[in-house]
Write a protein that holds these residues in place. Structure first.
Motif, PDB file in Angstrom:
ATOM      1  N   THR A   1      72.991  42.982  45.915  1.00 34.32           N
ATOM      2  CA  THR A   1      72.822  41.612  45.419  1.00 34.32           C
ATOM      3  C   THR A   1      71.866  41.507  44.253  1.00 34.32           C
ATOM      4  OG1 THR A   1      70.992  41.046  46.915  1.00 34.32           O
ATOM      5  CG2 THR A   1      73.229  40.720  47.753  1.00 34.32           C
ATOM      6  N   THR A   2      70.874  42.389  44.184  1.00 34.23           N
ATOM      7  CA  THR A   2      69.870  42.232  43.142  1.00 34.23           C
ATOM      8  C   THR A   2      69.920  43.354  42.103  1.00 34.23           C
ATOM      9  OG1 THR A   2      68.508  41.236  44.850  1.00 34.23           O
ATOM     10  CG2 THR A   2      67.417  41.732  42.775  1.00 34.23           C
ATOM     11  N   HIS A   3      70.312  44.543  42.526  1.00 38.78           N
ATOM     12  CA  HIS A   3      70.324  45.669  41.580  1.00 38.78           C
ATOM     13  C   HIS A   3      71.621  46.449  41.632  1.00 38.78           C
ATOM     14  CE1 HIS A   3      66.371  45.305  39.851  1.00 38.78           C
ATOM     15  NE2 HIS A   3      65.910  44.980  41.039  1.00 38.78           N
ATOM     16  N   PRO A   4      72.716  45.790  41.362  1.00 35.17           N
ATOM     17  CA  PRO A   4      73.970  46.544  41.274  1.00 35.17           C
ATOM     18  C   PRO A   4      73.955  47.525  40.095  1.00 35.17           C
ATOM     19  CG  PRO A   4      74.305  44.263  40.595  1.00 35.17           C
ATOM     20  CD  PRO A   4      72.920  44.347  41.115  1.00 35.17           C
ATOM     21  N   ASP A   5      72.959  47.359  39.249  1.00 37.33           N
ATOM     22  CA  ASP A   5      72.827  48.254  38.095  1.00 37.33           C
ATOM     23  C   ASP A   5      72.190  49.595  38.467  1.00 37.33           C
ATOM     24  OD1 ASP A   5      69.579  47.294  37.009  1.00 37.33           O
ATOM     25  OD2 ASP A   5      70.695  46.320  38.631  1.00 37.33           O
ATOM     26  N   TRP A   6      71.595  49.689  39.627  1.00 37.19           N
ATOM     27  CA  TRP A   6      70.966  50.940  40.036  1.00 37.19           C
ATOM     28  C   TRP A   6      71.981  51.888  40.642  1.00 37.19           C
ATOM     29  CZ3 TRP A   6      65.991  48.959  42.981  1.00 37.19           C
ATOM     30  CH2 TRP A   6      65.052  48.524  42.031  1.00 37.19           C
ATOM     31  N   ALA A   7      71.817  53.178  40.307  1.00 35.45           N
ATOM     32  CA  ALA A   7      72.714  54.190  40.876  1.00 35.45           C
ATOM     33  C   ALA A   7      72.026  54.822  42.066  1.00 35.45           C
ATOM     34  CB  ALA A   7      73.011  55.237  39.817  1.00 35.45           C
ATOM     35  N   VAL A   8      72.360  54.296  43.237  1.00 37.71           N
ATOM     36  CA  VAL A   8      71.822  54.818  44.506  1.00 37.71           C
ATOM     37  C   VAL A   8      72.937  54.816  45.532  1.00 37.71           C
ATOM     38  CG1 VAL A   8      70.157  54.503  46.362  1.00 37.71           C
ATOM     39  CG2 VAL A   8      69.525  53.859  44.038  1.00 37.71           C
ATOM     40  N   HIS A   9      73.075  55.926  46.233  1.00 41.98           N
ATOM     41  CA  HIS A   9      73.993  55.954  47.373  1.00 41.98           C
ATOM     42  C   HIS A   9      73.188  56.085  48.641  1.00 41.98           C
ATOM     43  CE1 HIS A   9      77.880  56.082  45.428  1.00 41.98           C
ATOM     44  NE2 HIS A   9      77.326  56.850  44.494  1.00 41.98           N
ATOM     45  N   VAL A  10      73.508  55.273  49.628  1.00 43.18           N
ATOM     46  CA  VAL A  10      72.799  55.284  50.908  1.00 43.18           C
ATOM     47  C   VAL A  10      73.776  55.708  51.991  1.00 43.18           C
ATOM     48  CG1 VAL A  10      71.519  53.891  52.570  1.00 43.18           C
ATOM     49  CG2 VAL A  10      71.385  53.351  50.132  1.00 43.18           C
ATOM     50  N   THR A  11      73.413  56.740  52.744  1.00 41.56           N
ATOM     51  CA  THR A  11      74.267  57.175  53.847  1.00 41.56           C
ATOM     52  C   THR A  11      73.439  57.218  55.121  1.00 41.56           C
ATOM     53  OG1 THR A  11      75.397  58.609  52.289  1.00 41.56           O
ATOM     54  CG2 THR A  11      75.858  58.966  54.624  1.00 41.56           C
ATOM     55  N   PRO A  12      73.802  56.451  56.136  1.00 40.09           N
ATOM     56  CA  PRO A  12      73.042  56.516  57.389  1.00 40.09           C
ATOM     57  C   PRO A  12      73.321  57.831  58.093  1.00 40.09           C
ATOM     58  CG  PRO A  12      74.909  55.045  57.633  1.00 40.09           C
ATOM     59  CD  PRO A  12      74.934  55.521  56.217  1.00 40.09           C
ATOM     60  N   VAL A  13      72.284  58.551  58.439  1.00 34.38           N
ATOM     61  CA  VAL A  13      72.435  59.845  59.115  1.00 34.38           C
ATOM     62  C   VAL A  13      71.650  59.874  60.432  1.00 34.38           C
ATOM     63  CG1 VAL A  13      72.994  61.139  57.040  1.00 34.38           C
ATOM     64  CG2 VAL A  13      70.600  60.803  57.653  1.00 34.38           C
ATOM     65  N   THR A  14      71.408  58.678  60.992  1.00 33.71           N
ATOM     66  CA  THR A  14      70.628  58.621  62.226  1.00 33.71           C
ATOM     67  C   THR A  14      71.232  59.494  63.315  1.00 33.71           C
ATOM     68  OG1 THR A  14      69.915  56.382  61.715  1.00 33.71           O
ATOM     69  CG2 THR A  14      69.788  57.040  64.024  1.00 33.71           C
ATOM     70  N   THR A  15      72.545  59.429  63.451  1.00 27.04           N
ATOM     71  CA  THR A  15      73.175  60.211  64.519  1.00 27.04           C
ATOM     72  C   THR A  15      73.783  61.499  63.989  1.00 27.04           C
ATOM     73  OG1 THR A  15      75.131  58.835  64.209  1.00 27.04           O
ATOM     74  CG2 THR A  15      73.653  58.242  66.010  1.00 27.04           C
ATOM     75  N   ALA A  16      73.646  61.760  62.682  1.00 26.03           N
ATOM     76  CA  ALA A  16      74.131  63.031  62.146  1.00 26.03           C
ATOM     77  C   ALA A  16      73.132  64.127  62.467  1.00 26.03           C
ATOM     78  CB  ALA A  16      74.322  62.919  60.643  1.00 26.03           C
ATOM     79  N   TYR A  17      71.873  63.714  62.669  1.00 21.30           N
ATOM     80  CA  TYR A  17      70.826  64.666  63.013  1.00 21.30           C
ATOM     81  C   TYR A  17      70.331  64.414  64.428  1.00 21.30           C
ATOM     82  CZ  TYR A  17      70.100  65.876  58.043  1.00 21.30           C
ATOM     83  OH  TYR A  17      70.241  66.321  56.753  1.00 21.30           O
ATOM     84  N   ALA A  18      70.111  65.487  65.178  1.00 23.75           N
ATOM     85  CA  ALA A  18      69.289  65.402  66.384  1.00 23.75           C
ATOM     86  C   ALA A  18      67.861  65.632  65.914  1.00 23.75           C
ATOM     87  CB  ALA A  18      69.702  66.474  67.381  1.00 23.75           C
ATOM     88  N   SER A  19      66.942  64.779  66.332  1.00 21.91           N
ATOM     89  CA  SER A  19      65.575  64.889  65.831  1.00 21.91           C
ATOM     90  C   SER A  19      64.619  65.214  66.967  1.00 21.91           C
ATOM     91  CB  SER A  19      65.151  63.564  65.176  1.00 21.91           C
ATOM     92  OG  SER A  19      66.099  63.175  64.205  1.00 21.91           O
ATOM     93  N   MET A  20      63.712  66.103  66.711  1.00 20.57           N
ATOM     94  CA  MET A  20      62.723  66.447  67.736  1.00 20.57           C
ATOM     95  C   MET A  20      61.398  66.747  67.059  1.00 20.57           C
ATOM     96  SD  MET A  20      64.669  69.988  68.714  1.00 20.57           S
ATOM     97  CE  MET A  20      66.278  69.272  68.345  1.00 20.57           C
ATOM     98  N   ASN A  21      60.316  66.413  67.729  1.00 18.82           N
ATOM     99  CA  ASN A  21      58.982  66.606  67.181  1.00 18.82           C
ATOM    100  C   ASN A  21      58.271  67.666  68.012  1.00 18.82           C
ATOM    101  OD1 ASN A  21      56.109  66.061  66.478  1.00 18.82           O
ATOM    102  ND2 ASN A  21      57.047  64.401  65.302  1.00 18.82           N
ATOM    103  N   VAL A  22      57.949  68.763  67.352  1.00 24.09           N
ATOM    104  CA  VAL A  22      57.229  69.856  68.017  1.00 24.09           C
ATOM    105  C   VAL A  22      55.757  69.666  67.681  1.00 24.09           C
ATOM    106  CG1 VAL A  22      57.018  72.351  68.242  1.00 24.09           C
ATOM    107  CG2 VAL A  22      59.222  71.333  67.639  1.00 24.09           C
ATOM    108  N   ALA A  23      54.916  69.397  68.673  1.00 28.02           N
ATOM    109  CA  ALA A  23      53.536  68.998  68.395  1.00 28.02           C
ATOM    110  C   ALA A  23      52.561  69.783  69.249  1.00 28.02           C
ATOM    111  CB  ALA A  23      53.376  67.506  68.666  1.00 28.02           C
ATOM    112  N   GLY A  24      51.415  70.088  68.643  1.00 22.69           N
ATOM    113  CA  GLY A  24      50.360  70.768  69.392  1.00 22.69           C
ATOM    114  C   GLY A  24      49.794  71.917  68.569  1.00 22.69           C
ATOM    115  N   PRO A  25      48.602  72.392  68.944  1.00 21.85           N
ATOM    116  CA  PRO A  25      47.957  73.474  68.180  1.00 21.85           C
ATOM    117  C   PRO A  25      48.837  74.725  68.077  1.00 21.85           C
ATOM    118  CG  PRO A  25      46.430  72.510  69.772  1.00 21.85           C
ATOM    119  CD  PRO A  25      47.760  71.905  70.046  1.00 21.85           C
ATOM    120  N   ALA A  26      49.714  74.985  69.023  1.00 19.32           N
ATOM    121  CA  ALA A  26      50.552  76.184  68.985  1.00 19.32           C
ATOM    122  C   ALA A  26      51.924  75.919  68.375  1.00 19.32           C
ATOM    123  CB  ALA A  26      50.721  76.728  70.416  1.00 19.32           C
ATOM    124  N   SER A  27      52.112  74.751  67.736  1.00 19.54           N
ATOM    125  CA  SER A  27      53.458  74.439  67.249  1.00 19.54           C
ATOM    126  C   SER A  27      53.867  75.355  66.105  1.00 19.54           C
ATOM    127  CB  SER A  27      53.566  72.968  66.855  1.00 19.54           C
ATOM    128  OG  SER A  27      52.547  72.628  65.931  1.00 19.54           O
TER     129      SER A  27
END
Lengths: 84, 956
Positions: free
Chosen positions: B707-733
């Protein structure tokens, strides 16, 4: 439920869409007064009769477009892409 | 026990009867056996057995019998098995049915609740507003008393659950009403090429032709054959059009499925043809609700459809052809006609004598005639509901004594008795024209829709005849005059369902409720199961008379959907709750994770003791499944412009391989979402959002780009479920990841905090690793192509076993982030929290030219308004205040606790809170009011973080 005419998909049930709001040109953020800005944010014209509003075809082509809708009869027609 | 003799059944078959005399069966009525034939309704079989009192009325428990002998008959609601409120004059009797009257005690015959009649003066109109109010402490008693008098059937708790899927239909023409006009219109529309859905309330098509004379029956046969022989018509009987909504979105309820279930059909019809006929109206006079008083159509239905004598000796009040025909039918049925009172020449009834049944009727002008049956034919009500729902305002014609359609929208036509009068041929001719015109308009709509679609959608299969531009002219129907007959000289029942008499209405108007809308609500007239069909015109006429206005001036109440009752089961259909799981869900289940419902996601909340999980993160290594985290792949040269516009901080100079935290505000300056965005390549970024904001942020990005910037060249692709995400945390990570990662140098100097790399983890290519620190420990967030998610997770658990790896869940993560003072959007912020109220002073770059939220944030910064987010600790570290506990000064609320937990790391309670700015200085003592009322002291902390405020643990 009322039919919304998507410019690309034709008339579809309103449940496929997300209503964005009354179409209002965005004031220049650099120079606007707080009164005018809040008017833009919170005070729609809300007419009885035709109004231009922005809709998003969430469960369809995912385009934003502007619609002129008669608030009394819910008849509507698209008026192009939702560019502000 | 044998059935009582069917003393009222006619031995000689009627020409149009719908009973099958060859097969008889029995059912029970209040425990007694009743004989019936297939084709009998419950009520016709009861009437054949001589039963007269069929129910007790709602408020006064007056005995009631047959009034209309149709679906809407207010005296005929029964309990059938476990099904309450069955319309006994519509429902076909079946072998073995167990039928009971409703809400009578101890029996229908002797109903103790009839004592209500003696209390009549205390049960006047509006008594709901005047009684059972004081003293208030007795309300539990009032409730128990009132429950006894609730007038409805009984649903046993073990009633089997029946699920009926809803159905969608897209007919060109939907015809509401299957009488002669409806049938003719449907056939004509289908012959003109339209697909037709024909909906009829009764079990068979035909409408009033079914109980008519020989000519009617001949026309009935012809029309039934026509409908059956015309392709393209779907006929739904025992179904009703419940409502018409915008764009001819029409609700059809199909009844009579097994177990009493109903099906909801949602139809989008191009054209709606309304052909509901006319409903006969009761007459208001003293004793008009005594069993034995019925409408002419009721008498004719009983006689002609079911071969049942409605009584032995009748007086008929007639004002029209239906009444005259009723007299003839009664004679043929062997009923003695004790008197015919012609209202067209001034005749009138005064009152009926009798309580449990008619004994006699007083006629205006003198005589009291002994009889057991009083039949009235005083006029017709147009059931304009669907027209009103289409936006029409029908107008009253005093000459014809009924309402007529006004201006209909383009997609609705009306035909049949509702449109006018005339001979049967005239009405059928009008209906045929309506059907052809409906088909024409539907075809035109179809072409118009085609024209709206992009050029390549040319339609597939089946040709459609081009739309004819010439409208079909609907012939003019005559309108026959009819006397206006609403109320006699005495007062009687107006709303039979709600027990509202004309006297009640007049009293209400006298009390000041002098508009029809007020009088309706105050007396509840038209608010019962019939919803005005039998009573609104009488109510309006009485209100008009009482206020000295015309019926037209008085107006009617609003006809709203549903037109007829709908079971909740039909509206519910099949429960449909999609659930989202990450690829690691099988592992969580087999390791006894407690499920947390987060929107549509199921997430592991904990695997055992969250405090132990927290300790593992702080001292060893642990991993959490964060797949629901929103992820958006952004590509294009203008991505930095987009990030600068939507985030409050600066993004022009983010180098490849770096990650930055960002916050988005909406145009009112309110915090909307937060996350980290990393740059993977020259024109390639990966944005993360909160889990609950994933869809909203995607839409937000698209909104601004389109609506405001059709002049900008940006493609947006949702990948929320394309990736499994996990956070490995701790001093031994780091040590753990070095064992499973290829292509990435994990040393601190090579891969510092707030940077991103891609590489192969556990053999899976295309993984994204970024070093960020929600938990405050050394940690890596892995985004693994979803198909490999479970494999990578299992590999980590296996290769980290000697390091003491455990899984940690959402609860442990909430504790860890609170220890570090990281706010959660929607938890520590709300719909009014602007940026500077979320401790984001460091992030909001007001020197940027423009970004979403800047004006409001600049004003907030200038006036210092709004609360402040602070870290807070109760003085007594063993007290964990409930979240949302208020922070008070005397009786004033000055803030609230937004997050609160017991910290296993610190061994004391920790909080985040919103407080007024003057209380935000570190060291300030505040008072927290716990939900039970106790007040405890707490102190504002130096930082939001309660543990490791410098953040050194993340940077090792």
């Amino acid at each position: 439920m009322m039919l919304i005419r998507c410019p690309w998909c034709g008339p579809r049930g309103a449940a496929e869409f997300h209503y964005i709001g009354e179409f209002k040109p965005r004031p220049d953020a650099q120079s606007v007064t707080s009164a005018d800005w809040r008017d833009y944010l919170y005070v729609p014209a809300n007419p009885s009769g035709p109004v231009t509003e922005t809709w998003y075809h969430r469960m369809g082509c995912r385009r934003f477009f502007n619609l002129e809708r008669d608030t009394l009869t819910n008849e509507s027609r698209a008026v192009g892409e939702g560019i502000r | 026990m044998s059935a009582p003799p069917t003393t009222m059944r006619l031995a000689t078959p009627r020409p149009g009867e719908e009973i099958d005399r060859a097969r008889s069966f029995t059912f029970t009525w209040n425990g007694r056996t009743i004989a019936a034939f297939p084709g009998d309704t419950i009520v016709s079989a009861l009437a054949a057995s001589g039963e007269r009192v069929l129910s007790r009325s709602y408020k006064y428990h007056r005995p009631r019998g047959v009034l209309t002998a149709s679906y809407h008959d207010p005296g005929c609601f029964f309990q059938v098995g476990d099904e309450p409120n069955v319309r006994g004059a519509h429902r076909l009797a079946e072998p073995g049915m167990d039928v009971h009257s409703q809400d009578t005690w101890p029996s229908l015959r002797f109903d103790v609740k009839a004592v209500n009649q003696l209390a009549g003066r205390f049960l006047g109109p509006g008594f709901y507003y005047k009684t059972f109010i004081k003293p208030q402490r007795l309300w539990p008693l009032y409730e128990r008393v009132l429950q006894r008098f609730v007038h409805a059937g009984h649903v046993p708790p073990d009633t089997p659950r029946v699920t009926v899927d809803k159905r969608y239909a897209h007919p060109d023409v939907l015809v509401a009403g299957g009488g002669p006009a409806g049938m003719a219109a449907a056939a004509a529309a289908a012959a003109a090429g339209a697909s037709v859905l024909l909906v009829e309330e009764e079990y068979r098509l035909g409408g009033h032709l079914r109980w008519g004379g020989d000519a009617d029956l001949a026309a009935l046969r012809e029309l039934r054959e026509l409908v059956a022989g015309t392709p393209g018509i779907e006929v739904l009987t025992n179904s009703v059009v419940a409502g018409r909504y915008d764009g001819n979105w029409i609700a059809v309820v199909r009844r009579g499925l097994p177990g009493g279930a109903e099906q909801l059909i949602k139809a989008r019809a191009r054209m709606l043809v309304v052909a509901p006929g006319l409903i006969e109206r009761p007459y208001v006079f003293a004793g008009n609700d005594v069993p034995g008083v019925m409408l002419a159509t009721a008498a004719r239905r009983l006689i002609n459809l079911h071969a049942v004598k409605p009584g032995r000796r009748a007086v008929v009040l007639t004002a029209n052809a239906e009444g005259d025909a009723a007299v003839a039918d009664l004679r043929e049925a062997g009923v003695e006609i004790a008197g015919v009172v012609d209202a067209r020449t001034g005749g009138d009834l005064v009152r009926v004598h009798g309580h449990r049944g008619v004994r006699a009727v007083e006629v205006a002008g003198g005589d009291t005639i002994e009889c057991d049956l009083v039949v009235t034919a005083v006029g017709w009500t147009a059931p304009t509901a669907l027209l009103n729902m289409s936006g029409d305002q029908p107008t009253y014609d005093p000459r014809a004594a009924r309402f007529f359609p006004g201006a209909l929208p383009e997609d609705v036509l009306a035909t049949g008795g509702i449109a006018g009068d005339g001979t049967r041929d005239q009405l059928i001719g009008h209906a045929e024209a309506a059907g052809r015109e409906a088909a024409r308009r539907a075809a035109r709509q179809r072409s118009q829709t085609r024209a709206m679609l992009p050029a390549h959608a040319n339609g597939h299969g089946g040709s459609w005849p081009p739309a004819d531009e010439q409208p079909v002219r609907l012939p003019e129907l005559p309108v026959d005059p009819h006397p206006e007959l609403f109320r006699a000289s005495t007062h009687g029942m107006v709303d039979f369902c709600e027990d509202v008499s004309s006297k009640d209405l007049v009293t209400a108007i006298g009390e000041g409720y002098d508009s029809i809308e007020l009088a309706k609500r105050y007396t509840t007239a038209t608010m019962g199961p019939t919803q005005g069909k039998l009573e609104v015109v009488n109510a309006v006429a009485i209100a008009a008379q009482a206020t000295g206005r015309t019926i037209g001036e008085t107006g009617t109440t609003t006809w709203r959907p549903p037109y007829a009752p709908v079971t909740l089961g039909a509206l519910a259909g099949r429960p449909w709750e999609p659930v989202r799981y990450s690829p690691m869900q099988p592992w969580h289940e087999s390791h006894h994770a407690s499920p947390l419902i987060a929107g549509a996601w199921i997430r592991p909340d904990r695997y055992g003791d969250p405090a132990a999980e927290v300790a593992a993160v702080r001292t060893k290594v642990a991993v959490i499944d964060v797949t629901p985290l929103g992820k958006l792949d952004l590509r294009g040269p203008d991505v930095p412009n987009l990030l600068n516009l939507l985030y409050v901080n600066k993004w022009s100079k983010l180098e490849i391989g770096r990650v930055r935290y960002g916050v988005m505000c909406t145009e009112d300056g309110v915090v909307f979402d937060d996350g980290v965005t990393g740059r993977l390549g020259p024109e390639h970024y990966l944005m993360s959002t909160t889990s609950s904001g994933a869809a909203a942020v995607w839409e937000w990005l698209e909104n601004w780009l389109q609506t405001t910037h059709p002049d900008w060249a940006v493609h947006v692709t949702p990948v929320t479920t394309a990736y499994a995400s996990m956070n490995v945390a701790g001093p031994a990570s780091r040590e753990l990841l070095e064992r499973v990662t290829e292509g990435v140098d994990l040393a601190n100097e090579a891969f510092p905090y707030m940077q991103v790399r891609t590489g192969r983890v556990a053999g899976a290519d295309g993984c994204v690793l970024w070093r960020i620190g929600f938990t405050g420990e050394l940690s890596y967030e892995l985004h693994v192509p979803a198909g490999y998610g479970l494999h990578v997770w299992e590999t980590l658990m296996d290769r980290g076993a000697d390091l003491g790896i455990v899984p940690f869940g959402v609860e442990a993560q909430r504790i860890l982030r609170l220890e570090k003072g990281h706010f959660i959007v929607g938890q520590d912020t709300d719909g009014l929290t602007r940026g500077f109220s979320a401790a984001l002073d460091w992030a909001i770059k007001l020197d940027k030219t423009d970004f979403v939220g800047k004006p409001e944030l600049a004003w907030q910064n200038a006036d210092g308004g709004g609360p402040r987010l602070v870290g807070l600790q109760p003085d007594d570290g063993t007290v964990v205040p409930a979240e949302a506990s208020q922070i008070v000064e005397g009786q004033r609320i000055v803030g609230r606790i937004t997050s609160s937990r017991m910290s296993p790391t610190l061994g004391r309670s920790i909080c985040l809170a919103q407080v007024e700015p003057r209380l935000a200085k570190p060291g300030t003592q505040v008072t927290v009011r716990l939900p039970a009322g106790r007040r405890i002291p707490a102190r504002v902390c130096e930082h939001l973080a309660h543990f490791d405020p410098d953040g050194s643990r993340m940077r090792v």
